[in-house]
Design a protein around this motif. Structure first.
Motif: not given
Length: 784
Positions: A309, A311, A433, A435, A457, A493, A702
Motif C-alpha cells: 500500500v 499512501i 491511497v 490523500e 482509494v 480513483c 476501503a
C-alpha cells in the motif's frame, strides 16, 4: 583515496555522456525508461560477479585435489591422536624388570599417517647408562614421578598433534571462509539493489545521467554526504570526501555507492538486476499480467498482509497541517506490528509506503516553522519518523519516499511537480491511497493511477470549493473547480472516501470518518477528568481557537461571532488564537479594527503542555471536511463549540460537543461552557476517537468489491477523460496560466538540488488584497 587525490585516467569511473538540464528535461518517460542508468550497468556487474563467486565455490567443492587434501587431513589427525594414546599407554605399562642398567634405553617415534610401502624416518632418542639411575625411580609402577611423567608425555603428544594439524586446518578454513564471505557479500549487494532501493535510503542529491551506459564521458555530479564534486566544472572525477571505515561498511553497505541514487531509476534498475532471472522471462511477464487482470475481477481488501500500500499525500512534517499529520498516522497504524506495545494482538498488516513531497530550501523556509529546514530527504525522513514514534508510542514500520513538490503561496498548498507515479516501482504498485486525490491530480500529467495500481482509494480532506468562493470572481472559480474535482477523481480513483458530506458529490463516493487521535490526547483527557484539588479548578484557562491563519479556516466566522456576542451585550472573553498562515496579517488587522479581544500566538503543537489548561475549543470553520483539532480537543476532555454543519456530524454524538446554528445560540453556549466543566468521557466514547478504531473503519470502507469496479463502457469513458485531461496538462503555457507553476511539467533531474522557478500569480490565483479582505471581514456581521 584521500580528499586531495583523484583517480588516474585508467581508473576513472564514467557515468554517461553529459547533457544540459534543458535537453534532459525534454526526454519523454518512455525514452528515459529504455535508456540505461549507470546503476544498471553496475548492477549487471554485481550479478556477473556473484555468478563467478558461486562458480568458484562450486568448483572448489568439487575439485578432486581439494577433496583428497581434506580427507587426508582428517585421517592424519585421527591417526595422530591414536598414536598419542598408544604412546601414553606404553609409558604407563613400563616395568622395572624390562630394562637393563647397562643398556641404552631407546624409543622409536614414528610419524603417524604414513601410507604405502615406504617407511617413515625414525626419530631416535638415546639415554646413557649414567642417566639410568635417574630414570630408575621413574620406572617404579607406583611412583608419583612416573605418573607425572606419563601425564606430561601425553600432553606433549597432544600438543604435537595440534601443532601439526593447525597449519593445514587454518588454511582450509580460511579458504572456505573467504569463498563463503565472497558469495555472501555479492548476495547481499544484489539483494539490496534488487529489493531495497528506496528513495528514503541514501536519497539523492544528484541524478545519474540516463543517456548512456558506462564508458562515455565523465560527468560532474553535485552530491551530498560522502561523494562530492569539486567546485570547478572542469573536474569530472568523483572525489571522496571522507574515508569509509570497515565498521561503517558493515553497518551500512550503501556507503560503497555514491549519493546520487534516485527513486525515478528504480524501475530501470529493478529490470536490469532481474533481467537474468527466470521469473522475469517473457512467460512470467505474461503470467503477471494475467494475475493482475484476474485480481481486478475479484474483491480487493487491504487486510491481506501480502498487499503493498502506497499512501500519497500533499504535505509533510514539520508543517503541522491535517494532510501531513493524518496520512502519517494512518501509515503508522496500518503498518503496526501485531500485538505491539503489549496490547491486544491485531491481524498482520500489509507493507506500507508513505510518499510525501520534498520542497526546495526556499519553499521550506516559507512553509516550515522558523529555523527548521532540511538539507536532504534523509534528514526530513528522520524527523518524520521520530515525530511519529513520539506521537504513537511505537516504532514506525513503514517506508518513506519522496516526490518533488513546489509551494504555491497563492493557494497555500503544495503542488506535485512532474509525475509522482514514477517514484513507485512497478513491483510495489498494488494499492494506492491518495490523500486529497483532487489536489494531487489537478495538474497531473502522466500515467493514470488506476492503470498503474490495482486498487486506488481517494480520501477527501478539504472543502476547496469554500476556498475558491472566497477569492475574486469566486462564483466562476467555484463552478470550474467543482467540475475539475469530479473529473480527476473519476479518472484516477476506484473509490472515493469523504470524511463528511461537507464536500461536493463525487463519483464512486462513500462517506466515513476514518481519522483518529493518538493515545496521548486521551491520556490528557483522563488526567483532566480527575476531581480538582480543593481550592483549584480542573481548567485554569478559558477559550481558544487553533487553525491555519487563512480566512477560509474559520477566522471570518470567528470575528463575526465575537462581534455579534459583544453587540448583544454579553461580556467579552479573551480568545487565544494559534496558527500561522498567509492571511495572518489581514486577520490581525481586522481584529484590531473591530477592537476584539483576540490574542495571536503563532503555531503550537496541540499536545503541548500549555494547551492542557484550556476548557473550551471554538471551531467555527466550514471549510474543513472534518477538523482534526476538534477530535483532539474532545479527546483531551474539553468542551468543543462548533457550527451545525455536515463537517461536525461525527462530533455531534459526543456529550461535550456544543452545536450552534446562529450567533445568538453561539453566545448562549459559550457562556454555558465557560461556567461549567465538561463531562468525563466513557471508555466507549474514547474508543471511537482512537486511531485503532479509525483504522478498522478505513479497512472496512476501503474494500473494493468486484461489482464496484467500472465496467467496459465506464472504463472507456474514464480513459477518454484521461486523454483529454492529460493533453491539456501537457501544455506548459496553459499549466502556468491555470496555476501549476512554471516548468512543472517534467520531473526535475535532481530532487534535492531542485529550485522552483518563480512565477507571478495568474488570473486563477488572484486573491483579495489585505485591505479588501479586512473590509470583507469587517462587513460580515452574521454567520451564514
Amino acid at each position: 583515496m584521500t580528499d586531495d587525490e583523484e583517480p588516474s585516467d585508467g581508473s576513472r569511473v564514467s557515468f554517461g555522456s553529459r547533457q544540459s538540464p534543458h535537453a534532459r528535461s525534454r526526454l519523454s518517460q518512455s525514452q528515459s525508461a529504455t535508456r540505461a542508468s549507470p546503476l544498471v550497468s553496475f548492477s549487471k556487474s554485481l550479478q556477473d560477479a556473484r555468478k563467478n563467486a558461486d562458480a568458484l565455490v562450486i568448483s572448489a567443492q568439487n575439485n578432486e585435489h581439494v577433496k583428497k587434501f581434506k580427507d587426508n587431513l582428517e585421517d592424519f589427525e585421527h591417526k595422530l591422536k591414536l598414536q598419542a594414546q598408544e604412546a601414553t599407554a606404553k609409558l604407563n605399562s613400563m616395568k622395572k624388570s624390562g630394562t637393563s642398567q647397562n643398556s641404552i634405553v631407546m624409543q622409536d617415534w614414528h610419524f603417524p599417517g604414513a601410507s604405502g610401502a615406504r617407511r617413515p624416518p625414525v626419530m631416535r632418542k638415546s639415554y646413557s647408562a649414567t642417566d639410568f639411575s635417574k630414570f630408575s625411580q621413574l620406572l617404579q609402577p607406583d611412583s608419583k614421578e612416573r605418573q607425572l611423567v606419563a601425564a606430561e608425555a601425553g600432553k606433549q603428544l597432544e600438543k604435537i598433534a595440534r601443532d601439526l594439524t593447525e597449519g593445514p586446518r587454518s588454511t582450509l578454513k580460511s579458504c572456505q571462509s573467504t569463498l563463503g564471505n565472497c558469495q555472501e557479500n555479492f548476495q547481499v549487494l544484489q539483494t539490496v539493489i534488487q529489493h531495497n532501493l528506496q528513495p528514503s535510503l541514501p536519497l539523492l542529491k544528484t541524478k545519474a545521467e540516463l543517456s548512456a551506459p558506462m564508458g562515455g564521458h565523465n560527468t560532474v555530479f553535485k552530491a551530498s554526504g560522502r561523494v562530492q564534486a569539486p567546485a570547478a566544472s572542469t573536474a569530472h572525477q568523483l572525489v571522496a570526501t571522507e574515508r569509509i571505515t570497515p565498521e561503517e561498511m558493515a553497518l551500512d553497505p550503501w556507503n560503497i555507492l555514491p549519493g546520487f541514487l534516485r527513486a525515478q531509476e528504480l524501475a530501470a534498475i529493478e529490470k536490469a538486476v532481474n533481467s537474468g532471472s527466470p521469473r522475469h522471462s517473457g512467460s512470467h511477464v505474461q503470467s503477471e499480467r494475467r494475475r493482475r487482470k484476474n485480481r481486478r475481477k475479484k474483491d480487493s481488501t487491504l487486510r491481506d498482509p501480502d498487499r503493498s500500500v502506497a499512501i500519497v499525500t500533499t504535505a509533510a512534517l514539520p508543517w503541522m497541517t491535517g494532510t501531513s499529520v493524518n496520512p502519517l498516522l494512518r501509515a503508522a497504524y496500518l503498518s503496526r506490528n501485531p500485538g505491539e506495545s503489549g496490547e491486544e494482538p491485531v491481524a498482520p498488516r500489509p507493507k506500507i509506503t508513505l510518499m510525501i513531497p520534498w520542497l526546495a530550501k526556499s519553499d521550506q523556509k516559507a512553509v516550515f516553522p522558523k529555523g527548521v529546514t532540511f538539507n536532504s530527504p534523509e534528514e526530513q525522513e528522520e524527523y518524520v519518523r521520530k515525530w511519529a514514534e513520539k506521537r504513537t508510542g511505537f516504532e514506525s514500520n513503514f517506508k518513506v519516499t519522496f516526490y518533488p513538490g513546489r509551494y504555491a503561496p497563492e493557494k497555500g498548498s503544495i503542488l506535485p511537480v512532474g509525475d509522482p507515479t514514477a517514484y513507485i516501482s512497478d513491483s510495489e504498485a498494488d494499492v494506492a491511497v491518495l490523500e486529497e486525490p483532487e489536489h494531487l491530480n489537478w495538474y497531473h500529467h502522466g500515467q493514470r493511477w488506476t492503470d498503474k495500481f490495482d486498487h486506488v482509494v481517494g480520501i477527501i480532506h478539504t472543502n476547496y470549493l469554500d476556498y475558491a468562493r472566497r477569492e475574486e470572481q469566486g462564483d466562476v472559480k467555484e463552478k470550474f473547480l467543482k467540475a475539475l474535482n469530479s473529473w480527476v477523481c473519476r479518472i484516477h480513483c476506484h473509490k472515493v472516501v469523504k470524511l463528511s458530506d461537507a464536500v461536493q458529490p463525487l463519483p464512486r463516493q462513500t462517506t466515513q470518518f476514518i481519522h483518529g487521535v493518538p493515545h496521548q490526547f486521551l491520556a490528557v483527557g483522563d488526567k483532566k477528568s480527575e476531581p480538582a484539588v480543593e481550592g483549584q479548578q480542573r481548567f485554569s484557562r478559558g477559550a481558544y481557537f487553533m487553525g491555519k491563519a487563512v480566512w477560509a479556516k474559520g477566522y471570518t466566522e470567528l470575528l463575526s461571532l465575537l462581534e455579534s456576542h459583544r453587540s448583544a451585550g454579553k461580556p467579552e472573553h479573551p480568545i487565544d488564537c494559534y496558527g500561522n498562515g498567509e492571511d495572518l496579517a489581514a486577520v490581525k488587522a481586522a481584529s484590531k479594527r473591530k477592537d476584539l479581544k483576540l490574542k495571536f500566538h503563532g503555531a503550537v503543537d496541540h499536545l503541548d503542555d500549555s494547551m492542557h489548561e484550556y476548557k473550551v475549543f471554538i471551531n467555527p470553520s466550514k471549510s474543513d471536511v472534518v477538523a482534526t483539532t476538534t477530535a483532539e480537543a474532545l479527546a483531551m476532555g474539553k468542551w468543543v463549540l462548533v457550527q451545525d454543519h455536515p463537517s461536525n456530524a461525527f462530533f455531534k454524538t459526543f456529550p461535550n460537543c456544543l452545536v450552534y446554528k446562529d450567533s445568538e445560540e453561539f453566545s448562549r453556549k459559550l457562556e454555558h461552557a465557560l461556567q461549567r466543566d465538561p463531562k468525563p468521557m466513557t471508555a466507549e466514547l474514547q474508543r471511537r476517537l482512537t486511531w485503532e478504531d479509525a483504522t478498522e473503519r478505513f479497512l472496512d470502507v476501503a474494500e473494493l468489491k468486484a461489482s464496484d469496479r467500472p465496467g467496459a463502457l465506464e472504463t472507456a469513458v474514464d480513459k477518454l477523460a484521461w486523454v483529454a485531461h492529460n493533453t491539456l496538462t501537457g501544455i506548459e503555457p496553459l499549466r502556468a496560466v491555470l496555476g501549476a507553476g512554471a516548468n512543472t511539467l517534467v520531473t526535475p533531474p535532481n530532487l534535492a538540488d531542485w529550485e522552483p522557478a518563480y512565477q507571478k500569480p495568474t488570473w486563477y490565483d488572484k486573491k483579495m488584497s489585505v485591505e479588501d479582505a479586512v473590509d470583507a471581514a469587517s462587513q460580515t456581521t452574521e454567520v451564514k
